[in-house]
Write a protein that holds these residues in place. Structure first.
Motif, short mmCIF file in Angstrom:
data_model
loop_
_atom_site.label_atom_id
_atom_site.label_comp_id
_atom_site.label_asym_id
_atom_site.label_seq_id
_atom_site.Cartn_x
_atom_site.Cartn_y
_atom_site.Cartn_z
N GLY A 1 -16.31 4.65 17.53
CA GLY A 1 -16.13 3.88 18.75
C GLY A 1 -15.11 2.77 18.65
O GLY A 1 -14.92 2.00 19.60
N GLY A 2 -14.42 2.67 17.50
CA GLY A 2 -13.38 1.65 17.36
C GLY A 2 -12.20 1.97 18.27
O GLY A 2 -11.87 3.14 18.45
N PRO A 3 -11.55 0.95 18.83
CA PRO A 3 -10.42 1.17 19.74
C PRO A 3 -9.13 1.49 18.97
O PRO A 3 -9.00 1.12 17.81
CB PRO A 3 -10.28 -0.17 20.45
N ASP A 4 -8.21 2.15 19.64
CA ASP A 4 -6.89 2.36 19.06
C ASP A 4 -6.17 1.01 19.06
O ASP A 4 -6.06 0.38 20.11
CB ASP A 4 -6.11 3.38 19.91
N CYS A 5 -5.71 0.56 17.88
CA CYS A 5 -5.04 -0.75 17.81
C CYS A 5 -4.23 -0.80 16.53
O CYS A 5 -4.46 -0.03 15.60
CB CYS A 5 -6.08 -1.88 17.82
N PRO A 6 -3.22 -1.70 16.48
CA PRO A 6 -2.37 -1.76 15.28
C PRO A 6 -3.14 -2.19 14.04
O PRO A 6 -2.79 -1.79 12.92
CB PRO A 6 -1.30 -2.80 15.63
N GLU A 7 -4.20 -2.98 14.21
CA GLU A 7 -4.91 -3.51 13.05
C GLU A 7 -5.55 -2.40 12.22
O GLU A 7 -5.53 -2.44 10.98
CB GLU A 7 -5.98 -4.52 13.49
N ARG B 1 2.89 5.79 12.83
CA ARG B 1 2.54 4.37 12.86
C ARG B 1 2.22 3.85 11.45
O ARG B 1 2.51 2.69 11.12
CB ARG B 1 1.38 4.14 13.82
N VAL B 2 1.61 4.70 10.63
CA VAL B 2 1.36 4.32 9.24
C VAL B 2 2.68 4.12 8.51
O VAL B 2 2.85 3.15 7.75
CB VAL B 2 0.48 5.38 8.54
N ASP B 3 3.64 5.02 8.75
CA ASP B 3 4.97 4.88 8.13
C ASP B 3 5.57 3.51 8.44
O ASP B 3 6.07 2.82 7.56
CB ASP B 3 5.93 5.96 8.66
N ALA C 1 -4.93 -1.37 8.21
CA ALA C 1 -6.00 -1.23 7.22
C ALA C 1 -5.99 0.17 6.63
O ALA C 1 -6.16 0.36 5.42
CB ALA C 1 -7.36 -1.55 7.85
N ALA C 2 -5.78 1.17 7.49
CA ALA C 2 -5.77 2.57 7.02
C ALA C 2 -4.56 2.81 6.12
O ALA C 2 -4.65 3.51 5.10
CB ALA C 2 -5.75 3.51 8.21
N PHE D 1 -4.86 -4.54 3.14
CA PHE D 1 -6.16 -4.39 3.82
C PHE D 1 -6.61 -5.73 4.41
O PHE D 1 -6.95 -5.80 5.59
CB PHE D 1 -7.17 -3.87 2.80
N HIS D 2 -6.54 -6.78 3.60
CA HIS D 2 -7.05 -8.07 4.08
C HIS D 2 -6.10 -8.75 5.06
O HIS D 2 -6.51 -9.61 5.82
CB HIS D 2 -7.40 -8.99 2.91
N ALA D 3 -4.84 -8.36 5.04
CA ALA D 3 -3.87 -8.93 6.00
C ALA D 3 -3.69 -8.01 7.20
O ALA D 3 -2.75 -8.19 7.97
CB ALA D 3 -2.54 -9.16 5.30
N SER D 4 -4.61 -7.05 7.38
CA SER D 4 -4.45 -6.06 8.46
C SER D 4 -4.56 -6.66 9.85
O SER D 4 -4.07 -6.09 10.82
CB SER D 4 -5.52 -4.96 8.31
#
Lengths: 382, 382
Positions: A67-73, A14-16, A77-78, A147-150
């Motif tokens: 506790g953060g959810p799995d999500c594209p955002e 997903r990062v790719d 950011a990562a 990062f800011h447009a995540s």
């Protein structure tokens, strides 16, 4: 597939894709300035196609553990950390005069060759250097843009921002200490370990975890200038102005991240001398050729016989080091007992890292993923 | 005191103080990594003590022109541009192999001398280069840190962010085009002007104004890859997802900023050959010594007699250029009529810039300040 490679693979694909989308969009901005920018855009895309995405993986699991959810955002950011890393690698290769990166010519060498091949004016080396400086700068700047447009909410970004800031100051400070130690001839194990703390342990593991945690509202206290330090008062919860802190999670990430970072660097040190080029993407013995002041070499020097030390000194930093010389240096380092000592240190630090996860206030899924990542990031097969 | 220097001075003193406070705080972070970082922190502070603060001034007046109030937060955000600029200068001096900056040795030369003076290991040049790359990277990263810690509301920062992003991509793209043109031997006036558009006009004037306007809710439409272009469809209001746009203000800033940026660069070109070292902080004739491909030189080449062209070609890029050679080159450039032509272009572009303010939807105070800045930024006394 081990749990660690699953935890890494889960994020990597997903990062790719996120990086491809971002770089595709930036290509448009670059080409609007001039079609001549195409080779630069291509080189950036080529460099970003490689890499294990370790820092994004730690950021992602730092978020999930809090506790953060799995999500594209969070993936976006990562993934931004990979832009920072690519920019730092471009500049690093230039400083080290490295010829290769990820199995390809390093970026400055690509443009040096382009200049030479076209018979352009001036020095090909200076041209390669200039392009590498500029494209590295671009990549470093794009970190913030991605990062800011995540797509993460403004509150989350505001909490994460100081961690990203601290991480970058620390990594460049660590590289500066490295340069300085190399110049001043600091060959102590302690000196090499201090560089590893900043240049690798905080940058690759602790801060990416902290960034994920901070985005999810459980970041570290960065109110003091140095932030939490290994073995120090790290992780005492404070209130530096951001919401939803959870000092004990950030402290657990530090207690996991710093020893794991040392283990990771020790593995990298061993691969830098003994690794298979097909695996490392670098020629055999490259760290010796470049004269890198690694912990492995510091340990080897501290344990070497006079004859072993002589071999190490003869070849270290020799740009013409060949296979026979590499074999001699390898024998001297192994003979000193430094490799066995590094393997013991890796084992001990990985166990310490995994133990730090016990009882830490994080989700079970994240604990399992981080334990797996600790093993995957330090495995002999890289 | 002219209105322009008053408009500049008004901002400069407050920007100076904001930068001092920020850099003082970063010194603490650096020293926490190691006391060895002190010389790096000192060099950064020394570099940031100089500079005319033009980009912060344009950002500030871009904000005021859009109705933003005078407040410390906009000064902090505007001052962040000076960190980007300082980082770009450090890298630029390295690429150009410049010896001096703002009357001091350039940063890479400072650390080269430090290495040589202490008799350290390895190459002093490589050490100076490495430190300059890293400290430049740090400064570029600090731009974001200071911007986001400015104290402006999250909404404002979110609106400003894409302009800052675009500005950085454009300036590094412009520098890349400059390198490429120099290598490929592009000596046309049109080629030099394209570099100036990105490297100077957008970076120094148009985008800082747009950033101030965007922070105040009246930013440009950056939805397309290239954004508004000089003489193109620039400034048509669109809705790329940020609030409170005012296309006609952003368009006026473009119509003012691009010609003024060209005039500013032409003045810089003239100072780079004819300027007094006490004023420029660079040795006499430095642009000639470094072989810079300026618009002034492109015009001189296009108008020169065979004898004048021969003089220019003989000395351009000669690192050993002395006072006698400098005098010869000056005579050839002046004799070609290029200086007079540049002066005419400066006058025409400044008038065009000031005319673009007429009827633009901005406060009267900002219109007066920007008209004054146009004169101050292009005055013969720099």
């Amino acid at each position: 597939m081990t749990p660690g490679s699953a935890a890494l693979g889960h994020v990597r694909d997903r990062v790719d894709r996120a990086l491809q989308a971002f770089v595709g969009q930036q290509r448009g901005v670059l080409l609007a300035a001039g079609d001549d920018l195409r080779p630069g855009a291509d080189s950036i895309a080529g460099l970003l196609a490689g890499g294990k995405r370790l820092r994004p993986a730690f950021c992602y699991w730092g978020w999930r553990g809090a506790g953060g959810p799995d999500c594209p955002e969070i993936i976006n950011a990562a993934a931004a950390l990979e832009l920072l890393h690519a920019g730092a690698l471009v500049h690093d290769d230039l400083m080290d005069a490295s010829d290769t990166r990820r199995g390809q010519p390093s970026l400055h060498r690509q443009f040096e060759a382009r200049h030479a091949g076209r018979g352009w004016h001036g020095s090909a080396g200076a041209f390669g250097m200039g392009v590498a400086i500029l494209l590295g700068d671009l990549l470093i700047c794009w970190t913030d843009e991605m990062f800011h447009a995540s797509g993460l909410p403004g509150d989350a970004l505001r909490r994460g921002r100081p961690v990203l800031d601290r991480m970058r100051t620390e990594v460049f400070a660590g590289q500066y200490l490295d340069l300085l130690g190399q110049a001043a001839g600091d060959e102590t194990v302690a000196g090499a370990l201090r560089v590893v703390e900043f240049k690798t342990a905080k940058y690759t593991i602790e801060r990416p975890l902290h960034l994920g945690a901070a985005l999810a509202g459980a970041g570290p206290d960065l109110a003091g200038p140095g932030g939490p330090r290994a073995g120090g008062a790290g992780g005492t919860a404070g209130d530096g102005g951001t919401a939803g802190r959870d000092g004990s999670l950030a402290a657990a990430y530090t207690a996991y991240g710093l020893p794991l970072g040392i283990a990771f660097q020790l593995r990298d040190d061993i691969l830098g001398v003994f690794g298979d080029p097909a695996q490392t993407g670098k020629p055999a013995g490259d760290d010796v050729r470049e004269g890198k002041r690694t912990v492995l070499l510091a340990i080897a020097r501290s344990r070497a016989t006079a004859a072993q030390a002589q071999v190490i000194d003869r070849y270290l930093g020799d740009p013409l080091l060949d296979d026979a010389g590499t074999a001699e240096v390898r024998a001297a380092i192994t003979g000193s007992g430094a490799v066995a000592e590094c393997e013991r240190m890796i084992g001990r630090h990985v166990r310490e890292a995994i133990a730090a996860l016990d009882g830490a206030p994080m989700t079970g899924e994240a604990r399992e993923a981080l334990a797996g990542l600790a093993v995957a990031a330090t495995a002999r097969d890289g």
